[in-house]
Design a protein around this motif. Sequence first.
Motif, PDB file in Angstrom:
ATOM      1  N   SER A 110      35.679  35.586  40.273  1.00 20.72           N
ATOM      2  CA  SER A 110      37.136  35.623  40.099  1.00 20.72           C
ATOM      3  C   SER A 110      37.835  34.683  41.068  1.00 20.72           C
ATOM      4  O   SER A 110      38.807  34.012  40.707  1.00 20.72           O
ATOM      5  CB  SER A 110      37.657  37.049  40.243  1.00 20.72           C
ATOM      6  OG  SER A 110      37.421  37.545  41.533  1.00 20.72           O
ATOM      7  N   PHE A 143      40.105  38.018  35.442  1.00 18.63           N
ATOM      8  CA  PHE A 143      39.508  39.287  35.036  1.00 18.63           C
ATOM      9  C   PHE A 143      38.264  39.061  34.182  1.00 18.63           C
ATOM     10  O   PHE A 143      37.237  39.721  34.372  1.00 18.63           O
ATOM     11  CB  PHE A 143      40.542  40.125  34.278  1.00 18.63           C
ATOM     12  CG  PHE A 143      40.017  41.450  33.810  1.00 18.63           C
ATOM     13  CD1 PHE A 143      39.692  42.436  34.727  1.00 18.63           C
ATOM     14  CD2 PHE A 143      39.857  41.706  32.469  1.00 18.63           C
ATOM     15  CE1 PHE A 143      39.205  43.657  34.311  1.00 18.63           C
ATOM     16  CE2 PHE A 143      39.374  42.930  32.033  1.00 18.63           C
ATOM     17  CZ  PHE A 143      39.053  43.909  32.959  1.00 18.63           C
ATOM     18  N   VAL A 144      38.338  38.116  33.256  1.00 22.76           N
ATOM     19  CA  VAL A 144      37.182  37.812  32.406  1.00 22.76           C
ATOM     20  C   VAL A 144      36.033  37.272  33.254  1.00 22.76           C
ATOM     21  O   VAL A 144      34.871  37.629  33.041  1.00 22.76           O
ATOM     22  CB  VAL A 144      37.584  36.819  31.299  1.00 22.76           C
ATOM     23  CG1 VAL A 144      36.370  36.342  30.530  1.00 22.76           C
ATOM     24  CG2 VAL A 144      38.586  37.462  30.354  1.00 22.76           C
ATOM     25  N   ALA A 145      36.348  36.413  34.212  1.00 24.22           N
ATOM     26  CA  ALA A 145      35.310  35.885  35.103  1.00 24.22           C
ATOM     27  C   ALA A 145      34.668  37.012  35.912  1.00 24.22           C
ATOM     28  O   ALA A 145      33.445  37.054  36.077  1.00 24.22           O
ATOM     29  CB  ALA A 145      35.901  34.836  36.032  1.00 24.22           C
ATOM     30  N   THR A 150      37.249  31.112  39.769  1.00 24.75           N
ATOM     31  CA  THR A 150      38.089  30.846  38.604  1.00 24.75           C
ATOM     32  C   THR A 150      39.532  30.587  39.019  1.00 24.75           C
ATOM     33  O   THR A 150      40.177  29.672  38.508  1.00 24.75           O
ATOM     34  CB  THR A 150      38.027  32.031  37.626  1.00 24.75           C
ATOM     35  OG1 THR A 150      36.673  32.227  37.239  1.00 24.75           O
ATOM     36  CG2 THR A 150      38.882  31.791  36.411  1.00 24.75           C
ATOM     37  N   LEU A 183      34.438  40.218  35.069  1.00 22.50           N
ATOM     38  CA  LEU A 183      33.595  41.029  34.188  1.00 22.50           C
ATOM     39  C   LEU A 183      32.299  40.310  33.814  1.00 22.50           C
ATOM     40  O   LEU A 183      31.231  40.922  33.782  1.00 22.50           O
ATOM     41  CB  LEU A 183      34.363  41.399  32.920  1.00 22.50           C
ATOM     42  CG  LEU A 183      35.445  42.443  33.079  1.00 22.50           C
ATOM     43  CD1 LEU A 183      36.122  42.702  31.737  1.00 22.50           C
ATOM     44  CD2 LEU A 183      34.901  43.730  33.657  1.00 22.50           C
ATOM     45  N   GLY A 184      32.405  39.016  33.530  1.00 18.98           N
ATOM     46  CA  GLY A 184      31.204  38.265  33.171  1.00 18.98           C
ATOM     47  C   GLY A 184      30.185  38.241  34.294  1.00 18.98           C
ATOM     48  O   GLY A 184      28.991  38.463  34.076  1.00 18.98           O
ATOM     49  N   MET A 220      42.149  35.042  33.063  1.00 16.23           N
ATOM     50  CA  MET A 220      40.875  34.376  33.208  1.00 16.23           C
ATOM     51  C   MET A 220      40.105  34.942  34.393  1.00 16.23           C
ATOM     52  O   MET A 220      38.882  35.028  34.353  1.00 16.23           O
ATOM     53  CB  MET A 220      41.091  32.875  33.384  1.00 16.23           C
ATOM     54  CG  MET A 220      41.521  32.191  32.113  1.00 16.23           C
ATOM     55  SD  MET A 220      41.526  30.388  32.149  1.00 16.23           S
ATOM     56  CE  MET A 220      42.098  29.968  33.735  1.00 16.23           C
TER      57      MET A 220
END
Length: 152
Positions: A26, A3-5, A29, A7-8, A1
């Motif tokens: 990140s 990493f996704v945060a 999160t 990137l977003g 999560m």
Amino acid sequence: MQFVAFLGAYHRPGNLDPRVAGVVASLLTTWVTFVPCFLFILLGAPYVERLRGNHALSAALTGITAAVVGVIADLGLYFAVHTLFAAGDTLTTGPLNLHYPQPATVRWTPVVIAVIAAVLIFKLKWPVLRILGVCALLGLVAGLIGLPGVTG
């Protein structure tokens, strides 16, 4: 999560520098994911033994456990159907929706990798992490050489 945060926020940084936005997202999160877990564990641990004797609460927790197992089984079935088959149909009856695959759209490469994983885990009794590594490597090789059913 995390990493996704990152990137977003990196791709939509607003008024911040993309790297700063990614790091802030990140960290945020990580904070909101783990702090509640640690609080539940640290604040609730002294009361766990006392709660075991409460039959009503024990029955409620058993029901919650069954619901969680059902959700995990549903997710496993969902991902299996969408990974092993290229297309499916939905049968709707009242509030129920049943998604079922079209057998003609089977993706043979993921099926073969799944069968290899099943043999490794049930027949050869390999550890799960080693099987994940082997399957990831098989998927990578299949994708690099362009076998059908690996992407899309």
